[in-house]
Design a protein around this motif. Sequence first.
Motif, PDB file in Angstrom:
ATOM      1  N   ARG A   5       0.847  -1.190   0.000  1.00  0.00           N
ATOM      2  CA  ARG A   5       0.000   0.000   0.000  1.00  0.00           C
ATOM      3  C   ARG A   5       0.886   1.245   0.000  1.00  0.00           C
ATOM      4  O   ARG A   5       1.819   1.364   0.783  1.00  0.00           O
ATOM      5  N   ASN A   6       0.588   2.170  -0.885  1.00  0.00           N
ATOM      6  CA  ASN A   6       1.407   3.371  -1.031  1.00  0.00           C
ATOM      7  C   ASN A   6       0.810   4.502  -0.203  1.00  0.00           C
ATOM      8  O   ASN A   6      -0.108   5.185  -0.638  1.00  0.00           O
ATOM      9  N   THR A   7       1.304   4.694   1.023  1.00  0.00           N
ATOM     10  CA  THR A   7       0.817   5.764   1.880  1.00  0.00           C
ATOM     11  C   THR A   7       1.529   7.060   1.535  1.00  0.00           C
ATOM     12  O   THR A   7       2.488   7.083   0.759  1.00  0.00           O
ATOM     13  N   GLY A   8       1.072   8.154   2.166  1.00  0.00           N
ATOM     14  CA  GLY A   8       1.724   9.433   1.931  1.00  0.00           C
ATOM     15  C   GLY A   8       3.180   9.413   2.347  1.00  0.00           C
ATOM     16  O   GLY A   8       4.051   9.964   1.658  1.00  0.00           O
ATOM     17  N   THR A   9       3.477   8.772   3.483  1.00  0.00           N
ATOM     18  CA  THR A   9       4.864   8.678   3.951  1.00  0.00           C
ATOM     19  C   THR A   9       5.713   7.888   2.975  1.00  0.00           C
ATOM     20  O   THR A   9       6.850   8.272   2.644  1.00  0.00           O
ATOM     21  N   LYS A  14       9.793   7.456  -1.359  1.00  0.00           N
ATOM     22  CA  LYS A  14      10.129   7.112  -2.750  1.00  0.00           C
ATOM     23  C   LYS A  14      10.732   8.312  -3.472  1.00  0.00           C
ATOM     24  O   LYS A  14      11.717   8.170  -4.210  1.00  0.00           O
ATOM     25  N   VAL A  15      10.146   9.492  -3.275  1.00  0.00           N
ATOM     26  CA  VAL A  15      10.677  10.702  -3.903  1.00  0.00           C
ATOM     27  C   VAL A  15      12.104  10.958  -3.422  1.00  0.00           C
ATOM     28  O   VAL A  15      12.998  11.281  -4.216  1.00  0.00           O
ATOM     29  N   ILE A  37      15.575  14.038   3.603  1.00  0.00           N
ATOM     30  CA  ILE A  37      14.940  14.607   2.415  1.00  0.00           C
ATOM     31  C   ILE A  37      13.435  14.354   2.412  1.00  0.00           C
ATOM     32  O   ILE A  37      12.646  15.192   1.956  1.00  0.00           O
ATOM     33  N   ALA A  38      13.014  13.217   2.963  1.00  0.00           N
ATOM     34  CA  ALA A  38      11.580  12.897   3.035  1.00  0.00           C
ATOM     35  C   ALA A  38      10.872  13.684   4.128  1.00  0.00           C
ATOM     36  O   ALA A  38       9.637  13.701   4.178  1.00  0.00           O
TER      37      ALA A  38
END
Length: 207
Positions: A5-9, A14-15, A37-38
């Motif tokens: 599941r791709n949560t906001g965190t 990933k960015v 950085i995150a």
Amino acid sequence: MVRKRNTGTEAKIKVAFTQLLKEKGFDAMTVSDIARIAGINRGTFYMHYMDKFDLRQQLLDNALFDLRRILTDSEASGAAAVPQPGTAARQHPSVLDVISPQSTLAALRYIRNDAAFFDAVTRSGHDMTMYEETKKILRRLLEEKAEAMHIRPALGAIPHEYGTEVVVSSVTSIIWLWVRRGFTESPEEITKYIEINKRMTPLSLLR
């Protein structure tokens, strides 16, 4: 494989991973770099991933999961009509029809929509894992659908093992060259090239 599941965190992580992969490379980056950085702390990172190796693997697995899902969907939703080479319609099913142009186009759009990640992976020197896994996905898909269509994945007199390798290698190579070239062409153009490539010999393509 179940997609994580791709949560906001996780999206922020990933960015950060993508940015660091381009700027420092995988070996030089640290979990502290990623967390900084995150905009999270290290504890939050470890709530989602064991270490940077686990993060990289999960990101690659997620991308491959999505590509398989898209390529398996022969009626890829939202895929626009793709320009077709001027070839006459065949009377019998062919292995070349197993992966539809609509599915190919949808997969290429998915890759371009996540261009920063795929570009970073490609330029980092770690892209061969994704390249080989993409070949495996195409090979498995080709063989499964060919079996369902009661056809053998062969090209003329070439045994099916070699015919399969020719098809999956050429399609994957075109896609990865497109990524390495910085997505110069549109997904529609690359889909057209793949369709032309399916129906022509390598030497004829060089004329």
